[in-house]
Design an enzyme around this catalytic site. Structure first.
Site, PDB file in Angstrom:
ATOM      1  N   TRP A  61       0.835  -1.198   0.000  1.00 37.89           N
ATOM      2  CA  TRP A  61       0.000   0.000   0.000  1.00 37.89           C
ATOM      3  C   TRP A  61       0.865   1.242   0.000  1.00 37.89           C
ATOM      4  CZ3 TRP A  61      -3.156   0.331   5.260  1.00 37.89           C
ATOM      5  CH2 TRP A  61      -2.307   0.096   6.336  1.00 37.89           C
ATOM      6  N   HIS A  69      -7.227  20.110  -7.604  1.00 40.71           N
ATOM      7  CA  HIS A  69      -7.374  20.362  -9.050  1.00 40.71           C
ATOM      8  C   HIS A  69      -6.238  19.707  -9.841  1.00 40.71           C
ATOM      9  CE1 HIS A  69     -10.785  23.176  -8.457  1.00 40.71           C
ATOM     10  NE2 HIS A  69     -10.245  23.153  -7.243  1.00 40.71           N
ATOM     11  N   HIS A  73     -10.105  16.207 -13.142  1.00 43.62           N
ATOM     12  CA  HIS A  73     -10.718  16.651 -11.896  1.00 43.62           C
ATOM     13  C   HIS A  73     -12.019  17.420 -12.095  1.00 43.62           C
ATOM     14  CE1 HIS A  73      -8.467  20.360 -12.804  1.00 43.62           C
ATOM     15  NE2 HIS A  73      -9.380  20.982 -12.060  1.00 43.62           N
ATOM     16  N   ASP A  75     -14.643  20.530 -10.716  1.00 43.62           N
ATOM     17  CA  ASP A  75     -14.702  21.853 -10.083  1.00 43.62           C
ATOM     18  C   ASP A  75     -16.074  22.064  -9.462  1.00 43.62           C
ATOM     19  OD1 ASP A  75     -12.182  22.449 -11.043  1.00 43.62           O
ATOM     20  OD2 ASP A  75     -12.801  24.217 -12.179  1.00 43.62           O
ATOM     21  N   HIS A  79     -15.393  26.756  -5.864  1.00 45.73           N
ATOM     22  CA  HIS A  79     -14.027  26.984  -6.372  1.00 45.73           C
ATOM     23  C   HIS A  79     -13.840  28.447  -6.788  1.00 45.73           C
ATOM     24  CE1 HIS A  79     -10.289  26.548  -8.422  1.00 45.73           C
ATOM     25  NE2 HIS A  79     -10.772  26.470  -9.639  1.00 45.73           N
ATOM     26  N   HIS A 207     -15.252  29.682 -15.536  1.00 45.83           N
ATOM     27  CA  HIS A 207     -15.251  29.565 -14.077  1.00 45.83           C
ATOM     28  C   HIS A 207     -16.259  30.541 -13.457  1.00 45.83           C
ATOM     29  CE1 HIS A 207     -11.417  27.429 -14.687  1.00 45.83           C
ATOM     30  NE2 HIS A 207     -11.608  26.947 -13.487  1.00 45.83           N
TER      31      HIS A 207
HETATM   32  C1  23J Z   1      -7.279  28.542 -10.152  1.00 47.80           C
HETATM   33  C2  23J Z   1      -7.122  29.741 -10.793  1.00 47.80           C
HETATM   34  C3  23J Z   1      -7.368  29.848 -12.140  1.00 47.80           C
HETATM   35  C4  23J Z   1      -7.790  28.729 -12.826  1.00 47.80           C
HETATM   36  C5  23J Z   1      -7.968  27.483 -12.185  1.00 47.80           C
HETATM   37  C6  23J Z   1      -7.691  27.425 -10.852  1.00 47.80           C
HETATM   38  C7  23J Z   1      -8.424  26.264 -12.924  1.00 47.80           C
HETATM   39  O1  23J Z   1      -8.496  26.240 -14.111  1.00 47.80           O
HETATM   40  C8  23J Z   1      -8.924  25.063 -12.207  1.00 47.80           C
HETATM   41  O2  23J Z   1      -8.251  24.010 -12.206  1.00 47.80           O
HETATM   42  O3  23J Z   1     -10.019  25.108 -11.709  1.00 47.80           O
HETATM   43  S1  23J Z   1      -8.141  28.878 -14.540  1.00 47.80           S
HETATM   44 MN    MN Z   2     -10.171  22.933 -11.549  1.00 50.41          MN
END
Ligand code: 23J
Ligand code: MN
Length: 256
Positions: A61, A69, A73, A75, A79, A207
């Protein structure tokens, strides 16, 4: 026959098969790189605890660590700052019905091969709908670019002015959220936004708009070329991390 008995029979005969849309968690798989003044996502790491040896004679193990992230993954709405005050916005609180649903696959592979900064717009979505029918409410929408076939530096495609990878326009995301009431939006690239998405309005529109509306994201998907444009079912439950902003996960599709 009940719907699930029918599904069980179809799985047994191979009339319905599973397609794996997941990259292998591996320390070599790239993570998104933000400007140096910001905190960074960790790569996948793994260390052996025992392997049939003095540390554990009968068992193998390991311990692993990574960012929420890292790799293929999910979101969650929390986030992004636009989703910070929404109810049920963390991976442990999102209703599980969001993790299984119909999926529409928009093939942008030719456009992305031609233009690394290709932006999927409303016109392209309407052209897709003219062929395949209207995107139903409650669907997952995936943007196929074949970007998952790239590796190493080509995958992030970072240059001095940032990453150059395809993504959606803010109008396209607004259309999917407000007019089509999608569940979520997924990409093969390292973000749901284009590499140059910081320069769009609002910055990082996928986002900002998706998560502000309580919608979900999937990134670093693979094998989207094995999916039909419509008719498949996506299965994407994230890890149940307390207050999690996202999580690596196994993403599957059921395909006829
Ligand atoms: C944090 C800041 C900007 C971005 C992201 C994360 C991601 O794309 C993510 O993995 O959610 S653009
Ligand atoms: Mn992400």
């Amino acid at each position: 026959m009940s719907a699930l008995a029918h599904l069980a029979a179809s799985l047994a005969t191979g009339a319905v098969k599973t397609v794996d849309l997941t990259h292998t968690l591996d320390p070599d798989f790239p993570v998104m790189i933000l400007p140096p003044e910001f905190g960074q996502c960790a790569r996948f790491r793994v260390e052996e605890v025992s392997r049939y040896d003095e540390r554990g004679p009968g068992w193998y193990w390991r311990n692993f660590s990574c960012g929420e992230h890292t790799g293929t993954h999910f979101d969650a709405p929390i986030h992004w700052i636009s989703g910070r005050d929404l109810p049920n916005a963390t991976v442990d609180a999102i209703p599980t019905s969001a993790f299984v649903g119909p999926v529409c696959v928009l093939d942008c592979s030719a456009e992305a091969a031609e233009d690394e900064d290709y932006l999927l717009d409303v016109e392209a979505i309407k052209a897709w709908e003219a062929t395949h029918g209207e995107i139903p409410a409650g669907a997952w929408v995936l943007m196929r670019t074949d970007w998952s076939k790239k590796s190493g530096a080509e995958y992030l495609n970072m240059r001095e002015d940032g990453a150059h990878t395809p993504g959606p326009t803010s109008e396209a995301i607004r259309f999917l959220v407000e007019t089509r009431e999608i569940l979520g939006f997924g990409t093969e690239t390292v973000g749901t936004d284009a590499g140059q998405g910081a320069h769009l309005s609002p910055p990082y529109p996928a986002h900002y708009i998706l998560h502000g509306a309580g919608k979900l994201g999937l990134q670093c998907l693979a094998n989207l070329d094995q999916l039909p444009a419509t008719g498949a079912i996506l299965i994407c439950p994230p890890l149940k991390i307390k207050h999690g902003s996202g999580s690596p996960l196994r993403v599957l599709a059921l395909v006829e």
